[in-house]
Enzyme design. Structure first.
Site, PDB file in Angstrom:
ATOM      1  N   ASN A  55       1.176  -1.342  -0.074  1.00 50.78           N
ATOM      2  CA  ASN A  55       0.065   0.143   0.126  1.00 50.78           C
ATOM      3  C   ASN A  55       0.948   1.419   0.127  1.00 50.78           C
ATOM      4  O   ASN A  55       1.916   1.533   0.831  1.00 50.78           O
ATOM      5  CB  ASN A  55      -1.289  -0.204   1.020  1.00 50.78           C
ATOM      6  CG  ASN A  55      -0.434  -0.356   2.287  1.00 50.78           C
ATOM      7  OD1 ASN A  55       0.438  -1.226   2.720  1.00 50.78           O
ATOM      8  ND2 ASN A  55      -1.095   0.524   4.003  1.00 50.78           N
ATOM      9  N   GLU A  57       0.325   5.336   0.452  1.00 47.13           N
ATOM     10  CA  GLU A  57      -0.582   6.351   0.326  1.00 47.13           C
ATOM     11  C   GLU A  57      -0.455   7.317   1.240  1.00 47.13           C
ATOM     12  O   GLU A  57       0.727   7.527  -0.119  1.00 47.13           O
ATOM     13  CB  GLU A  57      -0.716   6.499   2.800  1.00 47.13           C
ATOM     14  CG  GLU A  57      -1.587   4.608   3.186  1.00 47.13           C
ATOM     15  CD  GLU A  57      -1.711   5.044   4.349  1.00 47.13           C
ATOM     16  OE1 GLU A  57      -1.162   5.363   5.273  1.00 47.13           O
ATOM     17  OE2 GLU A  57      -1.702   3.949   4.722  1.00 47.13           O
ATOM     18  N   CYS A  66      -4.235   0.702  -2.265  1.00 46.37           N
ATOM     19  CA  CYS A  66      -3.764  -0.806  -1.644  1.00 46.37           C
ATOM     20  C   CYS A  66      -2.644  -1.518  -2.352  1.00 46.37           C
ATOM     21  O   CYS A  66      -2.553  -1.369  -3.508  1.00 46.37           O
ATOM     22  CB  CYS A  66      -5.565  -1.038  -1.910  1.00 46.37           C
ATOM     23  SG  CYS A  66      -6.045  -0.426  -0.962  1.00 46.37           S
ATOM     24  N   GLU A  68      -2.781  -4.576  -3.395  1.00 45.19           N
ATOM     25  CA  GLU A  68      -3.543  -5.727  -4.742  1.00 45.19           C
ATOM     26  C   GLU A  68      -3.305  -4.858  -5.217  1.00 45.19           C
ATOM     27  O   GLU A  68      -2.791  -5.525  -6.324  1.00 45.19           O
ATOM     28  CB  GLU A  68      -4.869  -5.658  -3.909  1.00 45.19           C
ATOM     29  CG  GLU A  68      -4.662  -7.141  -2.748  1.00 45.19           C
ATOM     30  CD  GLU A  68      -4.934  -6.261  -1.812  1.00 45.19           C
ATOM     31  OE1 GLU A  68      -4.647  -4.977  -1.266  1.00 45.19           O
ATOM     32  OE2 GLU A  68      -5.948  -5.717  -0.419  1.00 45.19           O
ATOM     33  N   CYS A 100     -10.364  -4.900  -0.056  1.00 46.07           N
ATOM     34  CA  CYS A 100     -11.300  -4.052   0.634  1.00 46.07           C
ATOM     35  C   CYS A 100     -12.029  -4.140  -0.771  1.00 46.07           C
ATOM     36  O   CYS A 100     -11.894  -4.925  -2.211  1.00 46.07           O
ATOM     37  CB  CYS A 100     -10.998  -2.680   0.271  1.00 46.07           C
ATOM     38  SG  CYS A 100     -10.058  -2.018  -1.169  1.00 46.07           S
ATOM     39  N   CYS A 103     -10.896  -3.525  -4.036  1.00 44.60           N
ATOM     40  CA  CYS A 103     -10.338  -4.128  -5.204  1.00 44.60           C
ATOM     41  C   CYS A 103     -10.506  -5.311  -5.457  1.00 44.60           C
ATOM     42  O   CYS A 103      -9.787  -6.474  -6.523  1.00 44.60           O
ATOM     43  CB  CYS A 103      -8.229  -4.839  -4.279  1.00 44.60           C
ATOM     44  SG  CYS A 103      -7.536  -3.482  -3.284  1.00 44.60           S
TER      45      CYS A 103
HETATM   46  N1  THU Z   1      -4.608  -1.817   2.441  1.00 42.16           N
HETATM   47  C1  THU Z   1      -4.542  -2.718   1.215  1.00 42.16           C
HETATM   48  O1  THU Z   1      -3.419  -2.159   1.187  1.00 42.16           O
HETATM   49  N2  THU Z   1      -5.403  -3.662   1.433  1.00 42.16           N
HETATM   50  C2  THU Z   1      -6.233  -4.471   1.819  1.00 42.16           C
HETATM   51  O2  THU Z   1      -6.677  -5.632   1.432  1.00 42.16           O
HETATM   52  C3  THU Z   1      -6.722  -3.890   2.903  1.00 42.16           C
HETATM   53  C4  THU Z   1      -5.968  -2.281   3.476  1.00 42.16           C
HETATM   54  C5  THU Z   1      -4.393  -0.904   3.324  1.00 42.16           C
HETATM   55  C6  THU Z   1      -5.124   0.683   2.342  1.00 42.16           C
HETATM   56  C7  THU Z   1      -4.999   1.908   3.093  1.00 42.16           C
HETATM   57  O3  THU Z   1      -3.294   2.239   3.379  1.00 42.16           O
HETATM   58  C8  THU Z   1      -4.420   0.959   5.019  1.00 42.16           C
HETATM   59  O4  THU Z   1      -4.453  -0.257   4.330  1.00 42.16           O
HETATM   60  C9  THU Z   1      -6.082   0.874   5.737  1.00 42.16           C
HETATM   61  O5  THU Z   1      -6.878   1.370   5.495  1.00 42.16           O
END
Ligand code: THU
Length: 147
Positions: A55, A57, A66, A68, A100, A103
């Site tokens: 991920n 941000e 994310c 994925e 999520c 994704c």
């Molecule tokens: N996140 C992912 O990268 N993948 C997931 O399956 C769930 C959430 C990340 C998004 C964000 O950067 C952090 O986790 C919190 O939601």
């Protein structure tokens, strides 16, 4: 109706191990100063290549992406669009990390019949198909149905 590739049950144990290791390794690169929730993903293509992602941000929160989708975008941009499986890792000790909705929809773009390995840090996992995670979905085939 278009035939899809065979179901995902045929994944070799070595590939599963590689995916589990790669997603945990990718998690180490997570850029998540806001959520402090690192996630890693590893995507297995039809020819056995693995693309990983974390991920990423942003101070402008909605721009975060994310793990994925990072992995999928890396693979697509390298010419791959047929996938066997994706594995996901997080620091959650007691829960299998679950992708999520956004994704799931991006996975579905590239077929419904491939595997999603949702893992815990100890390497245990549950596996579901994209179809199981996103039933009754909308996809590229639907756009072809307009007369
Ligand atoms: N996140 C992912 O990268 N993948 C997931 O399956 C769930 C959430 C990340 C998004 C964000 O950067 C952090 O986790 C919190 O939601």
């Amino acid at each position: 109706m278009a035939q899809e590739r065979p179901a995902c049950g045929a994944l070799e144990p070595e590939h599963v191990q590689q995916l589990l290791i790669s997603c945990q390794e990718a998690k180490k690169s997570a850029y998540c100063p806001y959520s402090r929730f690192p996630v890693g993903a590893a995507l297995l293509t039809w020819d056995g290549s693995i693309f990983s992602g974390c991920n990423v941000e942003n101070a402008c929160y909605p721009l975060g992406i994310c793990a994925e989708r990072t992995a999928i975008q890396k693979a697509i941009s390298e010419g791959y669009k047929e996938f066997k499986a994706i594995a996901i890792a997080s620091d959650l000790q007691d829960d299998f990390i679950s992708p999520c909705g956004a994704c799931r929809q991006v996975m579905r773009e590239f077929g419904t019949n491939w595997a999603v390995y949702m893992t815990k840090p100890d390497g245990s996992y549950v596996v579901r198909t994209v179809q199981e995670l996103l039933p009754v979905s909308f996809g590229p085939e639907d756009l072809q149905k307009i007369q």
